[in-house]
Design a protein around this motif. Structure first.
Motif, PDB file in Angstrom:
ATOM      1  N   LEU A   1     -22.275  -1.142   3.652  1.00 42.06           N
ATOM      2  CA  LEU A   1     -20.969  -0.648   3.839  1.00 42.06           C
ATOM      3  C   LEU A   1     -20.018  -1.343   4.954  1.00 42.06           C
ATOM      4  O   LEU A   1     -20.256  -1.275   6.041  1.00 42.06           O
ATOM      5  CB  LEU A   1     -20.875   0.951   3.993  1.00 42.06           C
ATOM      6  N   GLY A   2     -18.806  -1.583   4.628  1.00 47.66           N
ATOM      7  CA  GLY A   2     -17.725  -2.060   5.335  1.00 47.66           C
ATOM      8  C   GLY A   2     -16.581  -1.255   5.585  1.00 47.66           C
ATOM      9  O   GLY A   2     -16.023  -0.613   6.568  1.00 47.66           O
ATOM     10  N   THR A   3     -15.911  -1.088   4.358  1.00 49.46           N
ATOM     11  CA  THR A   3     -14.621  -0.419   4.485  1.00 49.46           C
ATOM     12  C   THR A   3     -14.636   0.663   3.203  1.00 49.46           C
ATOM     13  O   THR A   3     -15.580   0.687   2.264  1.00 49.46           O
ATOM     14  CB  THR A   3     -13.379  -0.923   4.129  1.00 49.46           C
ATOM     15  N   VAL A   4     -14.055   1.943   3.540  1.00 49.16           N
ATOM     16  CA  VAL A   4     -13.813   2.991   2.179  1.00 49.16           C
ATOM     17  C   VAL A   4     -12.224   3.281   2.434  1.00 49.16           C
ATOM     18  O   VAL A   4     -11.644   3.493   3.423  1.00 49.16           O
ATOM     19  CB  VAL A   4     -14.689   4.175   2.606  1.00 49.16           C
ATOM     20  N   CYS A   5     -11.811   3.539   1.173  1.00 52.43           N
ATOM     21  CA  CYS A   5     -10.179   3.608   0.930  1.00 52.43           C
ATOM     22  C   CYS A   5     -10.105   5.181   1.052  1.00 52.43           C
ATOM     23  O   CYS A   5      -9.817   6.070   0.011  1.00 52.43           O
ATOM     24  CB  CYS A   5      -9.688   3.226  -0.343  1.00 52.43           C
ATOM     25  N   ALA A   6     -10.344   5.729   2.256  1.00 46.81           N
ATOM     26  CA  ALA A   6     -10.014   7.129   2.320  1.00 46.81           C
ATOM     27  C   ALA A   6      -8.816   7.221   2.992  1.00 46.81           C
ATOM     28  O   ALA A   6      -8.471   6.790   4.073  1.00 46.81           O
ATOM     29  CB  ALA A   6     -11.159   7.797   3.365  1.00 46.81           C
ATOM     30  N   LEU A   7      -7.788   8.021   2.322  1.00 41.19           N
ATOM     31  CA  LEU A   7      -6.505   8.403   2.712  1.00 41.19           C
ATOM     32  C   LEU A   7      -6.335   8.899   4.175  1.00 41.19           C
ATOM     33  O   LEU A   7      -7.121   9.819   4.356  1.00 41.19           O
ATOM     34  CB  LEU A   7      -5.791   8.856   1.826  1.00 41.19           C
ATOM     35  N   LYS A   8      -5.317   8.984   4.591  1.00 39.02           N
ATOM     36  CA  LYS A   8      -5.019   9.572   6.120  1.00 39.02           C
ATOM     37  C   LYS A   8      -4.091  10.833   5.604  1.00 39.02           C
ATOM     38  O   LYS A   8      -3.282  10.555   4.432  1.00 39.02           O
ATOM     39  CB  LYS A   8      -4.321   8.530   7.057  1.00 39.02           C
TER      40      LYS A   8
ATOM     41  N   LYS B   1      -6.468  -0.803  -2.610  1.00 41.81           N
ATOM     42  CA  LYS B   1      -7.080  -1.430  -1.559  1.00 41.81           C
ATOM     43  C   LYS B   1      -8.491  -0.909  -1.148  1.00 41.81           C
ATOM     44  O   LYS B   1      -8.906   0.049  -1.767  1.00 41.81           O
ATOM     45  CB  LYS B   1      -6.033  -1.152  -0.392  1.00 41.81           C
ATOM     46  N   GLN B   2      -9.415  -1.900  -0.513  1.00 40.95           N
ATOM     47  CA  GLN B   2     -10.629  -1.841  -0.317  1.00 40.95           C
ATOM     48  C   GLN B   2     -11.037  -0.841   1.040  1.00 40.95           C
ATOM     49  O   GLN B   2     -11.876  -0.212   1.218  1.00 40.95           O
ATOM     50  CB  GLN B   2     -11.449  -2.911  -0.086  1.00 40.95           C
ATOM     51  N   GLY B   3      -9.543  -0.567   1.691  1.00 40.62           N
ATOM     52  CA  GLY B   3      -9.639   0.568   2.700  1.00 40.62           C
ATOM     53  C   GLY B   3     -10.006   0.193   4.145  1.00 40.62           C
ATOM     54  O   GLY B   3      -9.838  -0.879   4.611  1.00 40.62           O
ATOM     55  N   ARG B   4     -10.222   1.367   4.950  1.00 40.92           N
ATOM     56  CA  ARG B   4     -10.397   1.243   6.378  1.00 40.92           C
ATOM     57  C   ARG B   4     -12.053   0.925   6.723  1.00 40.92           C
ATOM     58  O   ARG B   4     -12.799   1.402   6.124  1.00 40.92           O
ATOM     59  CB  ARG B   4      -9.985   2.377   6.938  1.00 40.92           C
TER      60      ARG B   4
ATOM     61  N   MET C   1     -13.222  -5.651  12.279  1.00 44.50           N
ATOM     62  CA  MET C   1     -12.961  -6.761  11.232  1.00 44.50           C
ATOM     63  C   MET C   1     -11.459  -7.452  11.612  1.00 44.50           C
ATOM     64  O   MET C   1     -10.874  -6.724  12.214  1.00 44.50           O
ATOM     65  CB  MET C   1     -12.740  -6.371   9.863  1.00 44.50           C
ATOM     66  N   LYS C   2     -11.516  -8.619  11.334  1.00 47.52           N
ATOM     67  CA  LYS C   2     -10.131  -9.560  11.489  1.00 47.52           C
ATOM     68  C   LYS C   2     -10.320 -10.419  10.434  1.00 47.52           C
ATOM     69  O   LYS C   2     -11.223 -10.859   9.612  1.00 47.52           O
ATOM     70  CB  LYS C   2     -10.291 -10.271  12.855  1.00 47.52           C
TER      71      LYS C   2
ATOM     72  N   ILE D   1      -4.701  -7.185   5.885  1.00 46.55           N
ATOM     73  CA  ILE D   1      -4.920  -5.972   6.335  1.00 46.55           C
ATOM     74  C   ILE D   1      -3.648  -5.280   6.948  1.00 46.55           C
ATOM     75  O   ILE D   1      -2.896  -6.046   7.495  1.00 46.55           O
ATOM     76  CB  ILE D   1      -5.892  -6.103   7.795  1.00 46.55           C
ATOM     77  N   ASP D   2      -3.297  -4.019   6.616  1.00 53.32           N
ATOM     78  CA  ASP D   2      -1.832  -3.545   6.792  1.00 53.32           C
ATOM     79  C   ASP D   2      -2.060  -2.868   7.996  1.00 53.32           C
ATOM     80  O   ASP D   2      -3.059  -2.593   8.965  1.00 53.32           O
ATOM     81  CB  ASP D   2      -1.541  -2.732   5.768  1.00 53.32           C
ATOM     82  N   ALA D   3      -0.775  -2.410   8.653  1.00 57.15           N
ATOM     83  CA  ALA D   3      -0.658  -1.972  10.038  1.00 57.15           C
ATOM     84  C   ALA D   3      -1.407  -0.583   9.990  1.00 57.15           C
ATOM     85  O   ALA D   3      -1.869  -0.232  11.211  1.00 57.15           O
ATOM     86  CB  ALA D   3       0.774  -1.556  10.320  1.00 57.15           C
ATOM     87  N   ASP D   4      -1.790   0.141   8.934  1.00 57.82           N
ATOM     88  CA  ASP D   4      -2.973   1.326   9.106  1.00 57.82           C
ATOM     89  C   ASP D   4      -4.081   0.934   9.021  1.00 57.82           C
ATOM     90  O   ASP D   4      -5.024   1.964   9.046  1.00 57.82           O
ATOM     91  CB  ASP D   4      -2.484   2.262   7.756  1.00 57.82           C
ATOM     92  N   GLY D   5      -4.320  -0.332   8.950  1.00 58.31           N
ATOM     93  CA  GLY D   5      -5.840  -0.776   8.914  1.00 58.31           C
ATOM     94  C   GLY D   5      -6.479  -0.996   7.495  1.00 58.31           C
ATOM     95  O   GLY D   5      -7.698  -1.022   7.497  1.00 58.31           O
ATOM     96  N   PHE D   6      -5.649  -0.715   6.454  1.00 53.10           N
ATOM     97  CA  PHE D   6      -6.313  -0.710   5.260  1.00 53.10           C
ATOM     98  C   PHE D   6      -6.309  -2.235   4.830  1.00 53.10           C
ATOM     99  O   PHE D   6      -5.406  -3.001   4.676  1.00 53.10           O
ATOM    100  CB  PHE D   6      -5.436  -0.044   4.025  1.00 53.10           C
TER     101      PHE D   6
END
Ligand code: ADP
Length: 544
Positions: free
Chosen positions: A335-342, A359-362, A369-370, A422-427
């Motif tokens: 597991l790296g990211t999960v697309c859980a909404l804010k 998207k694959q999420g945060r 990650m970078k 990667i967007d500004a919210d980290g998604f």
């Protein structure tokens, strides 16, 4: 100054001990290869895992020895997860969908000592028995009554006979938490498979993270059905997470078709399941065709390859099942990211929310990650710049088993081979795998976005987009699609569906209708095979 907390090692056996003590009555239900349904509790499972550990020790299984499994998701496989790792040996789960020669190659490379198998895979054992040079015993995961007559398999044992040799008074040993616990080979689409060796510490930390509310959100109130195989990256850690939180577990055995899965989900009142998109496609097709519903499943984790918005929409809008889109890889436990909404995203209108959920999420806490450009320079998190995704964290591999592939880290980061933004919210959003990128006139075209658009057409069942050679642009996108049964759709109609959804030059140059798209051992589209088959299509058919 050092802290003064205890040094208690993080060990996999402690998960089972916890489940036994605090959730002893919780059920574990398995559909068996033998055809029936088996039920028992965590208390029973813990006792049998100790018995198996004792029996294996008596037969000389040593610390660090590798024990292989070729098995479906089921209670005996679960017992081995704990018996083997809990003893300080290494559980090596082999993907039975690989070619038998590859299975033998992997077993030899891992130097497996014992190989456990479900009866389904007897033909594989028959083929590899003499090739697997280090294996001292093959164990059929069944009882005496169902033992196969296979005189040509040397050293064949019966699981239930073996377990009966052990005592449940066995005490789990304590050892360093960095000890190897499990071994999993990547599917090796390029070159030989490479082994990823998980430790007790990495598996426990991964379980904590995976169970978190904004990850898989697991609790003792859940009934979890892992469709993702226990031979594929430890079923995304669910066999560990379930014990950690005390959830009821339901195992489908070999029955992964839509009808069987739906029956089991309903009969056992499953609340959470997890699997790859191609399996969910079968499930959705079944519920659609039969007009069925999901009466207990509230959410499903989908990952392994990109989940098209059309699938997310179908689950959520039509069936009231929330989709958790997740990304990871064998090298990441996974597991790296999960697309859980804010909270702010919950206000979004449907189309925008769906675009976000594609998207694959945060990242889950623990992963860093970078994205970097071709020179390794970090790119901004603006949702537009795309580059190779690099990760680091305590459950990410630092190299492959036996040093295969040499040094894999770049300045302490693991290069994933995925291209993403990667967007500004980290998604984070994967646009492609490095090797699948389409380079048209020097510019990248993201195949996943094109596939998602194709799959939003109501007549399309599955779509894959690959690079086809082109005399002027080097490469152009070519769509390979499977239509839904009975659908009538032309190339022009499908291409028209792209209008207004992407820049004109992103629109695929052609469509090939096929009956079937080849899937690999983990249920992913084999784009290399499609490129081999259709890579010259535009040269031979169009550009002339
Ligand atoms: P293999 O690398 O052998 O195919 P893995 O299961 O480890 O097996 O695959 C990891 C890869 O799968 C990732 O690097 C990524 O390319 C792809 N992947 C996993 N989850 C997703 C997802 N949600 N969306 C897009 N790609 C994904």
């Amino acid at each position: 100054m050092l802290g003064q907390m205890m040094h208690r090692p993080l060990l996999i056996s402690s998960l089972l001990t916890h489940a036994e003590r605090h959730h002893g009555e919780q059920e574990v239900v398995s559909r068996r290869v033998e055809g029936d349904t088996h039920r028992y509790t965590y208390r029973d499972m813990a006792a049998r895992a100790r018995q198996m550990a004792d029996a294996l020790a008596a037969r000389g299984l040593g610390f660090g020895d590798r024990v292989a499994t070729l098995a479906w998701n089921g209670y005996r496989h679960m017992e081995l997860y704990y018996a083997v790792s809990g003893s300080g040996a290494v559980l090596h789960t082999i993907n039975p969908r690989l070619h038998p020669d590859q299975v033998a190659w992997i077993a030899n490379h891992a130097e497996d000592q014992i190989l456990f198998f479900d009866l389904t895979f007897l033909p594989i054992i028959e083929q590899i028995a003499r090739q697997a040079l280090t294996v001292r015993a093959f164990v059929a995961m069944t009882d005496r009554e169902n033992m196969p007559n296979a005189p040509h398999i040397p050293k064949l044992l019966c699981y239930e006979d073996l377990i009966a040799e052990g005592s449940d008074a066995f005490d789990w040993p304590e050892f360093d938490e960095n000890t190897a616990a499990a071994l999993c080979y990547t599917s090796g689409t390029t070159g030989n498979p490479k082994g990823v060796l998980y430790s007790h510490r990495s598996s426990i930390l991964h379980s904590y993270a995976a169970a978190l509310p904004d990850a898989m959100n697991c609790s003792a109130c859940d009934t979890i059905l892992p469709v993702v195989p226990m031979f594929h990256v430890n079923a995304w850690g669910l066999p560990y997470v379930a014990c950690m939180v005390g959830a009821k577990l339901v195992f489908p055995g070999p029955w992964l078709d839509g009808k069987s899965l739906h029956e089991l989900l309903e009969a056992e009142r499953v609340t959470l399941s997890a699997g790859v998109p191609t399996v969910w496609q079968g499930l959705l097709a079944h519920v659609e065709a039969t007009g069925s519903r999901f009466s207990s499943m509230s959410r499903t984790v989908i990952g392994g390859s990109a989940c098209a918005p059309a699938m997310i929409k179908a689950f959520q809008d039509r069936y009231g099942v929330s989709v958790l889109h997740a990304w990871g890889m064998t090298e990441m436990s996974p597991l790296g990211t999960v697309c859980a909404l804010k909270p702010v995203h919950k206000e979004l209108h449907d189309t925008a929310r769906l675009a976000l959920q594609a998207k694959q999420g945060r990242v889950v806490f623990g992963i860093d990650m970078k994205i970097v450009d071709e020179d390794g320079q970090a790119l901004p998190h603006d949702g537009k710049s795309s580059g190779e995704l690099m990760v680091r964290g305590p459950w990410i591999t630092s190299g492959y088993f036996k040093g295969e592939g040499g040094d894999v880290l770049v300045d302490g980061w693991f290069p994933t081979g995925d291209i993403s933004t990667i967007d500004a919210d980290g998604f984070m959003q994967i646009t492609d795998r490095n090797k699948d990128v389409i380079k048209s006139g020097g510019e990248w075209i993201g195949s996943i976005e094109l596939e998602n658009i194709a799959m939003s057409h109501p007549d399309i069942e599955l779509a894959a987009c690959v690079a086809a050679r082109h005399p002027k642009w080097d490469e152009r996108p070519l769509l390979i699609v499977v239509k839904k049964t009975g659908a009538e759709l032309t190339e022009a109609e499908l291409l028209d569906h792209f209008r207004g959804k992407v820049a004109r030059w992103w629109t695929p140059d052609g469509v090939i209708f096929v009956d079937k798209i080849p899937l690999g051992a983990t249920g992913k589209v084999q784009k290399n095979k499609l490129r081999e088959a259709f890579g010259n299509h535009l040269i031979s058919h169009k550009a002339g």
